[in-house]
Design an enzyme around this catalytic site. Structure first.
Site, PDB file in Angstrom:
ATOM      1  CG  HIS A   1      -1.944  -0.994   1.351  1.00  0.00           C
ATOM      2  ND1 HIS A   1      -2.143  -1.754   2.484  1.00  0.00           N
ATOM      3  CD2 HIS A   1      -2.896  -1.387   0.466  1.00  0.00           C
ATOM      4  CE1 HIS A   1      -3.169  -2.568   2.289  1.00  0.00           C
ATOM      5  NE2 HIS A   1      -3.636  -2.377   1.075  1.00  0.00           N
TER       6      HIS A   1
ATOM      7  CE  LYS B   1     -12.867  -6.716   2.291  1.00  0.00           C
ATOM      8  NZ  LYS B   1     -11.624  -6.179   1.753  1.00  0.00           N
TER       9      LYS B   1
ATOM     10  CB  SER C   1      -4.497  -6.366   4.725  1.00  0.00           C
ATOM     11  OG  SER C   1      -4.084  -5.131   4.227  1.00  0.00           O
TER      12      SER C   1
END
Ligand code: PNS
Length: 166
Positions: free
Chosen positions: A19, A43, A130
């Site tokens: 990122h 999520k 992630s």
């Protein structure tokens, strides 16, 4: 003067070096880059929005034209609010492309004034996500080099607290 503002949206749970690589690239292309954390995600996040914002601020601190913000609801509405005409997304591998293309077309339908720009992170991060970082860390593997040290420390603290989600 015409300035171009772009939004780099995501969950960032937590921010990875992939990122941050993308943020660095985007900061060179756009006058103003807003890294935007989605607040109402379906999520089940590990880190709270506030923690994710803190980690992003720490990770992007050296870049003067980068701002970290949060948004709720439609990305294109947030873009309109902030006067952004570009959305930045990363494509690591062809497997990302289908989902990203769907989102880009949907966003274009919702607001034709917003263009989605895809950039690829450095090849060394082409497999980093992630989700995998959390999985590897939980199972005792090393994630050094894949996320900043402060993220590793937060993962450790979270594990000490029993890994309870945000
Ligand atoms: O990091 P992620 O989870 O892949 O990011 C997904 C994100 C936040 C970019 C996407 O879910 C999003 O933009 N959500 C906001 C709601 C929205 O605008 N949906 C329509 C776009 S398809």
């Amino acid at each position: 003067m015409h300035t171009v503002t772009a939004i780099y949206p995501g969950s960032f749970d937590p921010v990875t070096n992939g990122h941050l690589d993308l943020v660095t690239r985007g900061a060179k292309l756009f006058d103003h880059l807003i890294v935007a954390v989605l607040r109402n995600s379906a999520k089940n996040p590990l880190f709270s929005v506030a923690e994710r914002v803190e980690m992003l601020r720490e990770g992007t601190g050296g870049l003067g034209n980068v701002e970290v913000a949060t948004f709720e609801g439609l990305l294109v509405d947030f873009a309109r609010e902030r006067g952004a005409h570009a959305v930045l997304r990363g494509i690591r591998a062809i497997s990302d492309y289908e989902y990203e293309l769907q989102m880009a077309h949907m966003n274009r339908r919702l607001n034709p004034d917003v263009e989605t720009i895809f950039l690829m992170p450095d090849a060394q991060y082409s497999y980093v996500s992630s989700r995998l970082v959390k999985e590897v860390f939980r199972a005792g593997g090393s994630v050094a080099g894949l996320v900043p040290q402060m993220v590793i420390e937060r993962l450790q603290r979270r594990a000490e607290l029993g890994d309870s989600p945000a």
